[in-house]
Scaffold this active site. Structure first.
Site, PDB file in Angstrom:
ATOM      1  CB  SER A 270      -0.905   0.021   1.244  1.00  0.00           C
ATOM      2  OG  SER A 270      -1.493   1.297   1.413  1.00  0.00           O
ATOM      3  CB  SER A 271       0.611   4.511  -1.678  1.00  0.00           C
ATOM      4  OG  SER A 271      -0.725   4.846  -1.355  1.00  0.00           O
ATOM      5  CB  CYS A 272      -0.759   3.981   3.811  1.00  0.00           C
ATOM      6  SG  CYS A 272      -0.701   2.320   4.496  1.00  0.00           S
TER       7      CYS A 272
ATOM      8  CE1 TYR B 206      -3.705  -2.664   5.483  1.00  0.00           C
ATOM      9  CE2 TYR B 206      -2.822  -0.627   4.569  1.00  0.00           C
ATOM     10  CZ  TYR B 206      -3.413  -1.858   4.391  1.00  0.00           C
ATOM     11  OH  TYR B 206      -3.713  -2.303   3.118  1.00  0.00           O
TER      12      TYR B 206
ATOM     13  CE  LYS C 254      -1.427  -4.640   3.119  1.00  0.00           C
ATOM     14  NZ  LYS C 254      -1.716  -5.834   2.295  1.00  0.00           N
TER      15      LYS C 254
ATOM     16  CG  HIS D 205     -10.158   3.484   1.933  1.00  0.00           C
ATOM     17  ND1 HIS D 205     -10.326   2.129   1.799  1.00  0.00           N
ATOM     18  CD2 HIS D 205      -8.987   3.651   2.596  1.00  0.00           C
ATOM     19  CE1 HIS D 205      -9.298   1.509   2.345  1.00  0.00           C
ATOM     20  NE2 HIS D 205      -8.476   2.403   2.851  1.00  0.00           N
TER      21      HIS D 205
END
Length: 306
Positions: free
Chosen positions: A108-110, A137, A141, A180
């Site tokens: 994920s880009s987070c 989270y 990841k 989201h």
């Protein structure tokens, strides 16, 4: 991948997994393996081992995860960390044990630092502090993609990982408590229109900028990479274009034909100020998105609410 390869899509009922299944079927892959969460608990090590021993997949798309928006990430912090770590550890390790030819892990880009330079290059990973609201989270990841990288280094595997930007599309989550921002806004504006509400409240200031990718574009990118890419760099998947939350709210208001006002609750967190991915690498690998945000929102709104 050969058309008759045994392909396991973990998380096939979710937004990403179902998009992958649609794309694989569209491209003629018929030997697909699924298990619902009630049939196979991916957090249970022995259950996952038994599954791999029985099914012996050739390829794995690891799209199963515990996901949610700002509120969910910030509320269920321990659960997000534990469940995602367990799912990843079990599926990646058993893919190694049972000789899976290739695995693609959805990160994920987070996972990038909160204040990363924009647009965000793959090399910015682990160069700064994470956004506090989704840190558990993100850490899970990061562990998953590092597990893929280091199984490649130690065991000579071909496990790749990708970092999608914010996603939307069929089978998205519209629960106002856990959704989201894009699906949450679609649901809010549609409800306000149906109930003739005078205004819609949106969290934050509207200033943060976000990038959004239709999940069918993501599925196409993942299949492309699975067939053409090997390496330890986790590849960004996005559009290379972003939009402010204010402009997104205005676009959704127009799409839903809502005629009321938008009010901004500035006591609520904005999250990361901007999150735009640098997509030069995936463009160089031969893939580019094809669904515009305006077109994608219009299609999703029609499919879900009309």
């Amino acid at each position: 991948m050969e058309k008759d390869s045994r392909i396991y899509v973990a998380g096939h009922t979710g937004m990403v997994g179902s998009a992958l299944v649609r794309k694989l079927k569209q491209e003629g892959f018929k030997n697909l393996i699924f298990r619902t969460s009630s049939e196979l608990d991916l957090t249970e090590q022995q259950a996952v081992k038994n599954f791999f021993e029985e099914e012996r997949p050739d390829y794995v798309f690891l799209a199963a995860a515990k996901v949610g928006g700002i509120m969910a990430n910030n509320t269920y912090r321990g659960q997000f960390l534990y469940e995602n770590l367990m799912i990843q550890n079990n599926v990646i390790h058993q893919s190694y044990v049972y000789g899976v030819k290739k695995l693609l892990f959805l990160a994920s880009s987070c996972i990038y630092p909160k204040m990363a330079p924009q647009p965000i290059k793959e090399e910015y990973l682990l160069t700064g502090k994470l956004e506090p609201t989704n840190e558990p989270y993100a850490i899970a990841k990061i562990a998953g993609l590092k597990m893929c990288e280091n199984y490649n280094r130690q065991y000579g595997r071909d496990f790749i990982s990708v970092m999608p930007t914010n996603l939307y599309g069929p089978n998205d989550n519209y629960d106002p408590e856990t959704a989201h921002v894009l699906p949450a806004l679609l649901g809010k504006f549609h409800e306000a229109k149906e109930q003739n509400k005078p205004s819609v409240e949106v969290w934050g200031t509207g200033a943060p900028k976000r990038e959004f990718l239709h999940v069918d574009d993501l599925a196409e990118a993942c299949l492309h990479l699975m067939q053409t890419y090997s390496g330890n760099v986790s590849v960004n998947i996005g559009t290379g274009e972003d939009i402010s939350i204010k402009d997104l709210a205005d676009l959704i208001k127009k799409t839903t034909s809502y005629s009321g006002e938008i009010s901004w609750d500035t006591t609520k967190p904005d999250g990361t100020p901007r999150k735009l991915l640098d997509v030069a690498l995936i463009h160089s690998l031969g893939w580019k998105h094809s669904i515009s945000l305006k077109e994608g929102i219009r299609t999703v709104y029609g499919e879900r609410f009309l």
